[in-house]
Design a protein around this motif. Structure first.
Motif, PDB file in Angstrom:
ATOM      1  N   MET A 113       0.839  -1.209   0.000  1.00 26.25           N
ATOM      2  CA  MET A 113       0.000   0.000   0.000  1.00 26.25           C
ATOM      3  C   MET A 113       0.874   1.259   0.000  1.00 26.25           C
ATOM      4  O   MET A 113       0.597   2.218  -0.718  1.00 26.25           O
ATOM      5  CB  MET A 113      -0.905   0.007   1.233  1.00 26.25           C
ATOM      6  CG  MET A 113      -1.914  -1.137   1.271  1.00 26.25           C
ATOM      7  SD  MET A 113      -2.969  -0.995   2.737  1.00 26.25           S
ATOM      8  CE  MET A 113      -3.764  -2.605   2.730  1.00 26.25           C
ATOM      9  N   GLU A 114       1.922   1.231   0.785  1.00 29.49           N
ATOM     10  CA  GLU A 114       2.815   2.395   0.854  1.00 29.49           C
ATOM     11  C   GLU A 114       3.438   2.672  -0.504  1.00 29.49           C
ATOM     12  O   GLU A 114       3.566   3.825  -0.914  1.00 29.49           O
ATOM     13  CB  GLU A 114       3.918   2.149   1.892  1.00 29.49           C
ATOM     14  CG  GLU A 114       3.403   2.174   3.315  1.00 29.49           C
ATOM     15  CD  GLU A 114       4.499   1.942   4.338  1.00 29.49           C
ATOM     16  OE1 GLU A 114       5.472   1.216   4.023  1.00 29.49           O
ATOM     17  OE2 GLU A 114       4.385   2.487   5.465  1.00 29.49           O
ATOM     18  N   LYS A 118       2.803   5.964  -2.492  1.00 30.10           N
ATOM     19  CA  LYS A 118       4.049   6.745  -2.484  1.00 30.10           C
ATOM     20  C   LYS A 118       4.215   7.535  -1.188  1.00 30.10           C
ATOM     21  O   LYS A 118       4.664   8.685  -1.194  1.00 30.10           O
ATOM     22  CB  LYS A 118       4.104   7.705  -3.689  1.00 30.10           C
ATOM     23  CG  LYS A 118       3.993   7.004  -5.038  1.00 30.10           C
ATOM     24  CD  LYS A 118       4.234   7.994  -6.154  1.00 30.10           C
ATOM     25  CE  LYS A 118       3.712   7.501  -7.498  1.00 30.10           C
ATOM     26  NZ  LYS A 118       4.286   6.210  -7.897  1.00 30.10           N
ATOM     27  N   ARG A 119       3.828   6.921  -0.087  1.00 31.70           N
ATOM     28  CA  ARG A 119       4.051   7.552   1.214  1.00 31.70           C
ATOM     29  C   ARG A 119       3.945   6.515   2.323  1.00 31.70           C
ATOM     30  O   ARG A 119       3.473   5.401   2.100  1.00 31.70           O
ATOM     31  CB  ARG A 119       3.082   8.692   1.464  1.00 31.70           C
ATOM     32  CG  ARG A 119       1.614   8.295   1.468  1.00 31.70           C
ATOM     33  CD  ARG A 119       0.775   9.555   1.656  1.00 31.70           C
ATOM     34  NE  ARG A 119      -0.645   9.343   1.404  1.00 31.70           N
ATOM     35  CZ  ARG A 119      -1.530   8.994   2.351  1.00 31.70           C
ATOM     36  NH1 ARG A 119      -1.135   8.771   3.586  1.00 31.70           N
ATOM     37  NH2 ARG A 119      -2.798   8.865   2.045  1.00 31.70           N
ATOM     38  N   ILE A 125      -4.135   6.063   5.172  1.00 33.03           N
ATOM     39  CA  ILE A 125      -3.709   5.325   3.973  1.00 33.03           C
ATOM     40  C   ILE A 125      -4.882   4.606   3.287  1.00 33.03           C
ATOM     41  O   ILE A 125      -4.911   4.477   2.063  1.00 33.03           O
ATOM     42  CB  ILE A 125      -2.563   4.341   4.322  1.00 33.03           C
ATOM     43  CG1 ILE A 125      -1.885   3.807   3.060  1.00 33.03           C
ATOM     44  CG2 ILE A 125      -3.038   3.180   5.171  1.00 33.03           C
ATOM     45  CD1 ILE A 125      -0.606   4.464   2.732  1.00 33.03           C
ATOM     46  N   THR A 126      -5.868   4.155   4.045  1.00 33.46           N
ATOM     47  CA  THR A 126      -7.069   3.520   3.458  1.00 33.46           C
ATOM     48  C   THR A 126      -8.332   4.217   3.947  1.00 33.46           C
ATOM     49  O   THR A 126      -9.383   3.608   4.099  1.00 33.46           O
ATOM     50  CB  THR A 126      -7.144   2.026   3.820  1.00 33.46           C
ATOM     51  OG1 THR A 126      -6.931   1.885   5.232  1.00 33.46           O
ATOM     52  CG2 THR A 126      -6.109   1.211   3.069  1.00 33.46           C
ATOM     53  N   ARG A 127      -8.222   5.503   4.226  1.00 38.27           N
ATOM     54  CA  ARG A 127      -9.329   6.311   4.737  1.00 38.27           C
ATOM     55  C   ARG A 127      -9.993   7.061   3.588  1.00 38.27           C
ATOM     56  O   ARG A 127      -9.364   7.890   2.940  1.00 38.27           O
ATOM     57  CB  ARG A 127      -8.757   7.295   5.762  1.00 38.27           C
ATOM     58  CG  ARG A 127      -9.749   8.268   6.320  1.00 38.27           C
ATOM     59  CD  ARG A 127      -9.018   9.236   7.232  1.00 38.27           C
ATOM     60  NE  ARG A 127      -9.950  10.079   7.926  1.00 38.27           N
ATOM     61  CZ  ARG A 127      -9.666  10.782   9.024  1.00 38.27           C
ATOM     62  NH1 ARG A 127      -8.473  10.729   9.553  1.00 38.27           N
ATOM     63  NH2 ARG A 127     -10.565  11.518   9.582  1.00 38.27           N
ATOM     64  N   ALA A 135      -4.871   2.426  -2.601  1.00 42.35           N
ATOM     65  CA  ALA A 135      -3.977   1.630  -1.753  1.00 42.35           C
ATOM     66  C   ALA A 135      -4.110   0.138  -2.054  1.00 42.35           C
ATOM     67  O   ALA A 135      -3.134  -0.606  -2.013  1.00 42.35           O
ATOM     68  CB  ALA A 135      -4.259   1.905  -0.277  1.00 42.35           C
ATOM     69  N   MET A 136      -5.328  -0.285  -2.375  1.00 35.04           N
ATOM     70  CA  MET A 136      -5.584  -1.706  -2.629  1.00 35.04           C
ATOM     71  C   MET A 136      -5.339  -2.085  -4.095  1.00 35.04           C
ATOM     72  O   MET A 136      -5.432  -3.259  -4.458  1.00 35.04           O
ATOM     73  CB  MET A 136      -7.031  -2.050  -2.266  1.00 35.04           C
ATOM     74  CG  MET A 136      -7.356  -1.915  -0.781  1.00 35.04           C
ATOM     75  SD  MET A 136      -6.587  -3.203   0.237  1.00 35.04           S
ATOM     76  CE  MET A 136      -7.665  -4.608  -0.114  1.00 35.04           C
TER      77      MET A 136
END
Length: 200
Positions: A113-114, A118-119, A125-127, A135-136
DNA sequence: CAGTGGATCGTCT
DNA sequence: GACGATCCACTGG
């Protein structure tokens, strides 16, 4: 950890399905990369009778065609030209109900996911529906595929959120829907940092 | 903090 | 040709 059977999706109790999806795992597989996250926020869209739904008043186009199929497949569309929004299609055939997945709590594949985002991973991150799809690794290519696919599925690992942790609210970003905008069709986990919007 | 506006493109009119 | 089931950066207080 079992993929949900099609019978889970293929009936018309849209709110019951929405409630039952809370706490389930969304899983994507891309080659060796496996990502999963627990569903902590979602919104129900009640087909033809719901002004906020793409299928309101029987609207049926190339884009939303998959909503009219039997439940158990993915409805993915592009929003604002940037974000892919992932929905679970529910209901029997020709009953265009859907549940928009709005936030996940990451479980597996956080490093992947990161890389996609790219962070560094944090509570954002999955909000939100756009973020979780990115992310997915979900995009238009997944539109219409089964939710029991090798590469995309929803699973039950036995975890259940107790009722007392679940809150209801109106849906986000559907002010245009008049009276239907007031319906309490958004489900979220109280106090969970991955849930979008302001803490409540 | 709250409020505002830009990004960016597939889809429908 | 307009717009959207969003997100984030940037502003001003």
């Amino acid at each position: 950890m079992k993929k949900l059977p099609f019978s889970f999706y293929r009936h018309d109790d849209i709110l019951g399905i929405a409630r039952a999806l809370m706490g389930k795992l969304l899983v994507t597989v891309n080659g060796q990369s496996v990502c999963s996250g627990r569903i902590v926020e979602l919104e129900a869209y009640a087909g033809e009778t719901d002004k906020a739904s793409h299928a309101w008043n029987g609207r049926r186009t190339q884009r939303n065609e998959v909503m009219y199929g039997a439940g158990g497949s993915a409805y993915v569309y592009l929003c604002y030209g940037i974000h892919h929004l992932f929905n679970v299609v529910t209901g029997s055939a020709d009953q265009p109900h859907a549940v928009l997945i709005r936030a996940l709590e990451p479980v597996k594949g956080i490093a992947i996911m990161e890389k996609r985002m790219k962070r560094k991973a944090d509570h954002t991150i999955t909000r939100g529906p756009g973020n979780l799809s990115k992310a997915m690794g979900i995009d238009l290519r997944q539109n219409g595929i089964s939710l029991r696919s090798e590469t995309l599925y929803v699973a039950d690992d036995g975890f259940v959120f107790p009722d007392q942790l679940i809150s209801l609210s109106p849906r986000i970003g559907v002010d245009y829907a008049g009276e239907d905008a007031k319906r309490l069709y958004r489900f979220y986990i109280k106090g969970n940092p991955f849930v979008s919007g302001k803490p409540r």
